[in-house]
Design an enzyme around this catalytic site. Structure first.
Site, PDB file in Angstrom:
ATOM      1  N   ASP A  13      77.852 -19.757  41.801  1.00 21.32           N
ATOM      2  CA  ASP A  13      78.081 -19.022  43.054  1.00 21.32           C
ATOM      3  C   ASP A  13      79.353 -18.179  43.016  1.00 21.32           C
ATOM      4  OD1 ASP A  13      75.827 -20.371  44.120  1.00 21.32           O
ATOM      5  OD2 ASP A  13      77.100 -22.085  44.559  1.00 21.32           O
ATOM      6  N   LYS A  16      78.074 -13.602  40.691  1.00 23.18           N
ATOM      7  CA  LYS A  16      77.606 -12.950  39.453  1.00 23.18           C
ATOM      8  C   LYS A  16      76.562 -11.880  39.726  1.00 23.18           C
ATOM      9  CE  LYS A  16      76.386 -16.894  37.678  1.00 23.18           C
ATOM     10  NZ  LYS A  16      76.952 -17.820  38.663  1.00 23.18           N
ATOM     11  N   GLY A  40      70.737 -18.410  42.669  1.00 22.07           N
ATOM     12  CA  GLY A  40      70.515 -17.486  43.783  1.00 22.07           C
ATOM     13  C   GLY A  40      71.523 -16.376  43.654  1.00 22.07           C
ATOM     14  N   HIS A  41      71.099 -15.244  43.144  1.00 23.20           N
ATOM     15  CA  HIS A  41      72.032 -14.137  42.921  1.00 23.20           C
ATOM     16  C   HIS A  41      71.903 -13.122  44.058  1.00 23.20           C
ATOM     17  CE1 HIS A  41      72.335 -15.137  38.355  1.00 23.20           C
ATOM     18  NE2 HIS A  41      72.938 -15.996  39.136  1.00 23.20           N
ATOM     19  N   GLN A 225      74.278 -20.272  37.276  1.00 25.88           N
ATOM     20  CA  GLN A 225      75.194 -21.402  37.517  1.00 25.88           C
ATOM     21  C   GLN A 225      76.583 -21.078  36.928  1.00 25.88           C
ATOM     22  OE1 GLN A 225      71.863 -22.566  36.009  1.00 25.88           O
ATOM     23  NE2 GLN A 225      71.255 -22.213  38.100  1.00 25.88           N
TER      24      GLN A 225
HETATM   25  P1  IMP Z   1      69.833 -28.568  39.518  1.00 23.36           P
HETATM   26  O1  IMP Z   1      70.229 -27.422  38.672  1.00 23.36           O
HETATM   27  O2  IMP Z   1      68.911 -28.206  40.652  1.00 23.36           O
HETATM   28  O3  IMP Z   1      69.317 -29.730  38.720  1.00 23.36           O
HETATM   29  O4  IMP Z   1      71.171 -29.134  40.256  1.00 23.36           O
HETATM   30  C1  IMP Z   1      72.229 -29.748  39.519  1.00 23.36           C
HETATM   31  C2  IMP Z   1      73.567 -29.366  40.096  1.00 23.36           C
HETATM   32  O5  IMP Z   1      73.811 -27.981  39.852  1.00 23.36           O
HETATM   33  C3  IMP Z   1      73.684 -29.540  41.616  1.00 23.36           C
HETATM   34  O6  IMP Z   1      75.017 -29.894  41.925  1.00 23.36           O
HETATM   35  C4  IMP Z   1      73.388 -28.151  42.150  1.00 23.36           C
HETATM   36  O7  IMP Z   1      73.962 -27.934  43.417  1.00 23.36           O
HETATM   37  C5  IMP Z   1      74.057 -27.312  41.086  1.00 23.36           C
HETATM   38  N1  IMP Z   1      73.489 -25.958  40.974  1.00 23.36           N
HETATM   39  C6  IMP Z   1      72.320 -25.605  40.415  1.00 23.36           C
HETATM   40  N2  IMP Z   1      72.141 -24.277  40.473  1.00 23.36           N
HETATM   41  C7  IMP Z   1      73.220 -23.784  41.064  1.00 23.36           C
HETATM   42  C8  IMP Z   1      73.654 -22.455  41.379  1.00 23.36           C
HETATM   43  O8  IMP Z   1      72.991 -21.448  41.093  1.00 23.36           O
HETATM   44  N3  IMP Z   1      74.858 -22.347  42.000  1.00 23.36           N
HETATM   45  C9  IMP Z   1      75.628 -23.427  42.280  1.00 23.36           C
HETATM   46  N4  IMP Z   1      75.281 -24.677  41.991  1.00 23.36           N
HETATM   47  C10 IMP Z   1      74.097 -24.847  41.386  1.00 23.36           C
END
Ligand code: IMP
Length: 429
Positions: A13, A16, A40-41, A225
């Site tokens: 977040d 990017k 989520g971009h 991420q």
């Molecule tokens: P997962 O990727 O859904 O398995 O989540 C694992 C961890 O990564 C959790 O803490 C999510 O909130 C975090 N996470 C996954 N994708 C994002 C992102 O795009 N931005 C911020 N945190 C993310």
């Protein structure tokens, strides 16, 4: 040819989407190489907010090639919804094409069920995943139990694979999580209904990329991420299930790493995190609330309020090291506009000692107390500024300190959500 990787330097977040969109103007090819629709971009073009979960952010520019690489886990339903919406709103310009790696693994309905059920069962120890099935899909890939996008294009092969896998999944879902078993025909019909629409876009994207390398095209790799969510180098187990670090641009897309020339990291001027896990500079009081409100820190994918705090240079130093960052983009500098004092974490106190690195273990990171250096705020609106010379001296000091501490040059300062709200020090292509 120039291969440039852009990665998040914090917990995701970082903004990017806007920066990839900015650099995409000069890129020929934009590639996603890991993650899935957990990302989520957000991009704002002429007051219109566009959130892309799976499609590379370069899609909004004319005459680009966008690629979803083999390292991505691919939910066809989410992809087609996103793609159709962009088409409907006429947001995919002429000459821009989109390809999906036949080797990307499919997110299946049982992946989402397992993701959610496992989090429910975990109670207090839950990770706080996005519930999109990302982890279980990567598990199946590594367990050699996955189904790939290419398998969808051959109905018989897809049927055989699904039969092999679903039996075991249903036993797991019903016996471990006491959830309802899934129906083979329903999944088969649903996934077959996606195949025809996807088929023209699916190919071995490594062949395409090697052609673009030969043609010396500018290739931009769009990380999702952030570094501290990397499955190896992040705050394990509170991480996502892929390597978010820059090196994965190579394996996640099938390009030799010697074709990558630059690595750019993106950090906010403060820090946020969604989901659980250690966050040494987190602010629970009024500062946290201020950053959340001013920065609109609510998840683009799940809508969850983000945890907020001061910028952590110890953590960012790790991101510089792990990714080999050669430059930094600082986003959301304008969010700090109204603060009287701004803090920067420069070390941790850990078990009575001062340390200048982030411990490897999440429980140890939880014990770290931030040691701050304080800066005076600028208390002016930065949003209209486009030339660094016009920045208030306090903002210049703040940015200069970050650069010196990290021994990394800032290439862009983002001072607002709009596409053009940037102070640009250099370009990458
Ligand atoms: P997962 O990727 O859904 O398995 O989540 C694992 C961890 O990564 C959790 O803490 C999510 O909130 C975090 N996470 C996954 N994708 C994002 C992102 O795009 N931005 C911020 N945190 C993310």
């Amino acid at each position: 040819m120039s291969g440039v990787v852009l990665v998040g330097a914090q917990w995701g977040d970082e903004g990017k989407g806007k920066i990839v969109d900015f650099f995409s103007e000069r890129a020929n090819v934009i590639v996603r190489f890991q993650g899935g629709n957990n990302a989520g971009h957000t991009i704002i073009v002429k007051d219109k907010k566009i959130i892309l979960h799976l499609i590379p952010s370069g899609i909004l520019w004319e005459s680009k090639v966008c690629i979803i690489g083999n390292g991505v886990v691919f939910d066809p339903k989410v992809f087609l919804e996103e793609y159709r919406q962009l088409k409907k709103e006429n947001l995919i310009p002429g000459g821009t094409s989109l390809f999906i790696s036949a080797g990307a693994h499919l997110i299946m309905p049982y992946h989402r069920i397992i993701d959610i059920a496992r989090e429910k069962m975990a109670g207090l120890t839950k990770i706080g995943t996005t519930g999109r099935g990302i982890g279980p899909a990567y598990e199946d890939k590594v367990a050699r139990n996955g189904i790939r996008v290419g398998d969808l294009l051959d109905a018989d092969r897809f049927k055989r694979r699904l039969k092999q896998v679903l039996d075991e999944k249903n036993r797991y879902i019903s016996r471990v999580f006491e959830e309802k078993e899934l129906n083979f025909n329903e999944i088969y019909e649903e996934y077959m209904s996606y195949a025809a629409d996807l088929a023209p876009m699916v190919c071995d994207t490594t062949l395409l990329l090697s052609q673009y390398v030969k043609e010396r095209k500018n290739i931009l790799f769009e990380g999702a991420q952030g570094t501290l969510l990397d499955v190896d180098h992040g705050t394990y187990p509170y991480v996502t299930s892929s390597n978010t670090a820059a090196a994965n641009a190579s394996t996640g897309s099938g390009i030799g790493f010697n074709n990558i020339e630059r690595v750019i990291g993106v950090s906010k001027a403060y820090a946020t995190r969604v989901g659980n896990g250690p966050f040494p500079t987190e602010e629970h009081g009024s500062i946290g609330d201020y950053l959340r409100q001013k920065g609109n820190e609510f998840g683009a994918t799940t809508g969850r309020p983000r945890r907020c705090g001061w910028i952590d240079l110890v953590a960012l130093k790790k991101a510089v090291r792990i990714n080999g960052l050669d430059s930094l983009v600082i986003t959301k500098l304008d969010v700090l506009n109204e603060l009287e004092t701004i803090k920067v974490c420069v070390a941790y106190e850990f078990k009575g000692k001062e340390i200048d690195y982030m411990p490897l273990n999440a429980e140890d990171i939880e014990l770290c107390k931030p040691i701050y250096r304080e800066f005076s705020g600028w208390r002016k609106d930065l949003r209209g500024i486009r030339d660094s010379l016009d920045l208030p001296v306090e903002a210049k000091d703040y940015v200069k300190f970050i650069e010196d501490f990290l021994e990394t040059k800032v290439i862009i300062l983002s001072v607002g959500p709009e596409r053009d709200e940037n102070i640009v020090f250099g370009n990458i292509f």
